[in-house]
Design an enzyme around this catalytic site. Structure first.
Site, PDB file in Angstrom:
ATOM      1  N   ARG A 156       3.434  -7.534  -5.176  1.00 21.51           N
ATOM      2  CA  ARG A 156       2.857  -8.854  -6.301  1.00 21.51           C
ATOM      3  C   ARG A 156       4.012  -9.410  -6.902  1.00 21.51           C
ATOM      4  NH1 ARG A 156      -0.509  -8.043 -11.470  1.00 21.51           N
ATOM      5  NH2 ARG A 156      -1.456  -9.731 -11.491  1.00 21.51           N
TER       6      ARG A 156
ATOM      7  N   HIS B 140       4.557 -13.543  -7.382  1.00 20.03           N
ATOM      8  CA  HIS B 140       4.487 -14.229  -8.664  1.00 20.03           C
ATOM      9  C   HIS B 140       5.921 -14.789  -8.742  1.00 20.03           C
ATOM     10  CE1 HIS B 140       0.721 -12.120 -10.615  1.00 20.03           C
ATOM     11  NE2 HIS B 140       0.410 -12.405  -9.622  1.00 20.03           N
TER      12      HIS B 140
ATOM     13  N   ASN C 175       0.875 -12.258 -15.781  1.00 20.67           N
ATOM     14  CA  ASN C 175       1.852 -11.276 -16.013  1.00 20.67           C
ATOM     15  C   ASN C 175       1.905 -10.197 -16.923  1.00 20.67           C
ATOM     16  OD1 ASN C 175       3.059 -12.577 -13.498  1.00 20.67           O
ATOM     17  ND2 ASN C 175       4.321 -13.592 -14.351  1.00 20.67           N
TER      18      ASN C 175
ATOM     19  N   HIS D 155      -4.198  -7.490  -1.057  1.00 21.76           N
ATOM     20  CA  HIS D 155      -4.990  -6.540  -1.753  1.00 21.76           C
ATOM     21  C   HIS D 155      -5.702  -5.652  -1.182  1.00 21.76           C
ATOM     22  CE1 HIS D 155      -5.828 -10.244  -5.131  1.00 21.76           C
ATOM     23  NE2 HIS D 155      -4.613  -9.556  -4.972  1.00 21.76           N
TER      24      HIS D 155
HETATM   25  C1  HEM Z   1      -5.228 -15.749  -4.038  1.00 21.20           C
HETATM   26  C2  HEM Z   1      -5.077 -15.435  -5.389  1.00 21.20           C
HETATM   27  C3  HEM Z   1      -4.822 -14.305  -6.052  1.00 21.20           C
HETATM   28  C4  HEM Z   1      -5.405 -13.870  -7.472  1.00 21.20           C
HETATM   29  C5  HEM Z   1      -6.438 -14.721  -8.126  1.00 21.20           C
HETATM   30  C6  HEM Z   1      -4.836 -12.593  -7.529  1.00 21.20           C
HETATM   31  C7  HEM Z   1      -5.050 -11.732  -8.590  1.00 21.20           C
HETATM   32  C8  HEM Z   1      -4.746 -10.467  -8.897  1.00 21.20           C
HETATM   33  C9  HEM Z   1      -5.033  -9.849  -9.948  1.00 21.20           C
HETATM   34  C10 HEM Z   1      -6.046 -10.219 -11.133  1.00 21.20           C
HETATM   35  C11 HEM Z   1      -4.760  -8.466  -9.863  1.00 21.20           C
HETATM   36  C12 HEM Z   1      -4.973  -7.439 -10.762  1.00 21.20           C
HETATM   37  C13 HEM Z   1      -3.939  -7.273 -11.784  1.00 21.20           C
HETATM   38  C14 HEM Z   1      -3.994  -6.180 -12.803  1.00 21.20           C
HETATM   39  O1  HEM Z   1      -5.078  -5.863 -13.037  1.00 21.20           O
HETATM   40  O2  HEM Z   1      -2.999  -6.084 -13.552  1.00 21.20           O
HETATM   41  C15 HEM Z   1      -3.855  -8.516  -8.492  1.00 21.20           C
HETATM   42  C16 HEM Z   1      -3.335  -7.456  -7.979  1.00 21.20           C
HETATM   43  C17 HEM Z   1      -2.650  -7.444  -6.859  1.00 21.20           C
HETATM   44  N1  HEM Z   1      -2.208  -8.614  -6.330  1.00 21.20           N
HETATM   45 FE1  HEM Z   1      -2.999 -10.464  -6.355  1.00 21.20          FE
HETATM   46  N2  HEM Z   1      -3.983 -11.988  -6.515  1.00 21.20           N
HETATM   47  C18 HEM Z   1      -4.111 -13.327  -5.467  1.00 21.20           C
HETATM   48  C19 HEM Z   1      -3.296 -13.128  -4.311  1.00 21.20           C
HETATM   49  C20 HEM Z   1      -2.283 -12.169  -4.065  1.00 21.20           C
HETATM   50  C21 HEM Z   1      -1.143 -12.340  -3.060  1.00 21.20           C
HETATM   51  C22 HEM Z   1      -0.951 -13.691  -2.365  1.00 21.20           C
HETATM   52  C23 HEM Z   1      -0.263 -10.948  -3.118  1.00 21.20           C
HETATM   53  C24 HEM Z   1       0.728 -10.837  -2.193  1.00 21.20           C
HETATM   54  C25 HEM Z   1       1.068 -11.274  -1.080  1.00 21.20           C
HETATM   55  C26 HEM Z   1      -1.035 -10.379  -3.862  1.00 21.20           C
HETATM   56  C27 HEM Z   1      -0.477  -9.029  -4.217  1.00 21.20           C
HETATM   57  C28 HEM Z   1      -1.238  -8.399  -5.176  1.00 21.20           C
HETATM   58  C29 HEM Z   1      -1.131  -6.863  -5.288  1.00 21.20           C
HETATM   59  C30 HEM Z   1      -0.209  -5.938  -4.032  1.00 21.20           C
HETATM   60  C31 HEM Z   1      -1.745  -6.299  -6.295  1.00 21.20           C
HETATM   61  C32 HEM Z   1      -1.739  -4.773  -6.948  1.00 21.20           C
HETATM   62  C33 HEM Z   1      -0.817  -4.669  -7.824  1.00 21.20           C
HETATM   63  C34 HEM Z   1      -0.478  -3.259  -8.475  1.00 21.20           C
HETATM   64  O3  HEM Z   1      -1.368  -2.353  -7.994  1.00 21.20           O
HETATM   65  O4  HEM Z   1       0.180  -3.246  -9.287  1.00 21.20           O
HETATM   66  N3  HEM Z   1      -2.134 -10.930  -4.867  1.00 21.20           N
HETATM   67  N4  HEM Z   1      -3.893  -9.793  -7.943  1.00 21.20           N
END
Ligand code: HEM
Ligand code: NAG
Ligand code: NAG
Length: 325
Positions: free
Chosen positions: A63, A67, A95, A195
């Site tokens: 992530r 970002h 973030n 995800h």
């Molecule tokens: C398409 C739009 C996207 C949205 C709206 C989005 C939104 C989010 C949100 C809200 C979280 C939870 C964060 C938290 O609660 O602190 C999350 C987690 C995550 N996102 Fe996304 N995301 C998107 C796309 C992506 C993309 C493109 C990637 C990587 C290529 C990605 C990788 C991740 C990962 C791996 C997590 C888990 C992180 C952790 O457990 O520390 N996301 N995302």
């Protein structure tokens, strides 16, 4: 044979020229081969150790790269701490209290500075390699990361708020957001497959489990109620799919069952109403091999977003601060 190689390198130059910086230099897979042959092995080692210590860290590192790349390109800007003159990206809406792994990047940077006998490897490249190594450590397929990014000397909270998608968007907004980065609907669906790893805080899925109907499986929603009450703590975590430390296609299968944790994830599969997006989700749900392959290709595309190259930017000594003059 030589003619074939020349021909290939011409094609590669043409293909990658479009994604390189104003100085016109391309990223290359062997960028550190001469200057620091131990760079890649060192990064892989520290990433592996961090994931053994805490499996979620792999998700967090993936992530972090995403970002970084969505805010003025893959330039390590997300890693800069605030200064008296600059409010950086760490407290941007997407973030703040959410992105993690900064300390692992610090550990990698200092290990790499030691292994290279100096400041050779950029923080932006470390993010790209750490994301790939995380994916591989959690069962994903490997891909060659292209290298040679330079680090930004500034960061922008406003640009981060502007560029990083939020989990309350509908499909057309997500598509437009990715399009502004030069990414397609296909890229959106494939990259959202990230995800399959990691967790979300209650604040990002509360509205979905209490206020969304139609696309949500009620028993799945009910299973989250106790953890994330309608009012109160924003912090409790739920996993984004049912196997949060494994690169697999359970994420897509979950979308088809109404088990998306985030509103935006469910937007990719609207039970027949989502058109191409629905078709892609169904396809990847049933084709783990194609997902593994296409995910690597999409990560390569993500990692190629507007890098600084050549003499642009700098190679930061410490990923949190720009170099002193
Ligand atoms: C398409 C739009 C996207 C949205 C709206 C989005 C939104 C989010 C949100 C809200 C979280 C939870 C964060 C938290 O609660 O602190 C999350 C987690 C995550 N996102 Fe996304 N995301 C998107 C796309 C992506 C993309 C493109 C990637 C990587 C290529 C990605 C990788 C991740 C990962 C791996 C997590 C888990 C992180 C952790 O457990 O520390 N996301 N995302
Ligand atoms: C970041 O989160 C902290 C803790 O919740 C909060 O005090 C601070 O105001 C937030 N910063 C911004 C810029 O939203
Ligand atoms: C559900 O939606 C209503 C109306 O928009 C809003 O007032 C309420 O805060 C929402 N509840 C949750 C838990 O998000």
């Amino acid at each position: 044979m030589a003619a074939i190689l020349v021909c290939f390198s011409v094609i590669a130059t043409v293909v990658f020229a479009g994604s390189s910086g104003a100085s016109g230099q391309e990223l290359t897979a062997d960028y550190y081969e001469e200057s620091c042959p131990l760079a890649l092995a060192t990064i892989k080692f520290v990433v592996g150790a961090a994931i053994v210590k805490e499996p979620r860290m792999g998700a967090s590192l993936v992530r972090l790269h995403f970002h970084d790349c969505f805010v003025n390109g893959c330039d390590g800007s997300i890693l800069l701490d605030d200064t008296d003159d600059m409010i950086g990206e760490k407290t941007a809406k997407a973030n703040n209290m959410s992105v993690r792994g900064y300390d692992v990047i610090d550990a990698i940077k200092s290990a790499v500075n030691t292994a290279c006998l100096g400041n050779v490897v950029s923080c932006a490249d470390i993010l790209a390699v750490a994301a790939r190594d995380s994916i591989v450590a959690l069962g994903g397929s490997s891909y060659d990361v292209l290298l040679g990014r330079r680090d930004a000397t500034t960061a922008s909270l406003d640009d981060a708020d502007e560029s990083i998608p939020n989990p309350f968007m509908d499909l057309p907004e997500l598509v437009a957001n990715f399009k502004s980065q030069g990414l397609t609907l296909h890229d959106l669906v494939v990259l959202s497959g990230a995800h399959t790893l990691g967790y979300s805080r209650c604040v990002f899925y509360r509205d979905r489990i209490y206020n969304e109907t139609g696309t949500l499986d009620p028993s799945y929603a009910a299973s989250l109620d106790a953890r994330c009450p309608p009012t109160g703590e924003d912090e409790p975590l739920a996993s984004l799919d049912d196997t949060p430390t494994t690169m697999d296609t359970d994420y897509y299968q979950g979308l088809m069952q109404g088990h998306a944790l985030l509103h935006t994830d469910q937007q990719l599969y609207l039970q027949g109403r989502g058109g191409d997006s629905d078709r892609l989700v169904r396809y990847y749900a049933g084709n783990p091999d194609k997902f593994a392959e296409d995910f690597g290709a999409a990560m390569l595309k993500l990692g190629g977003l507007r890098p600084l190259t050549g003499e642009e930017g700098e190679v930061r000594e410490d990923c949190r601060v720009m170099n002193q003059e």
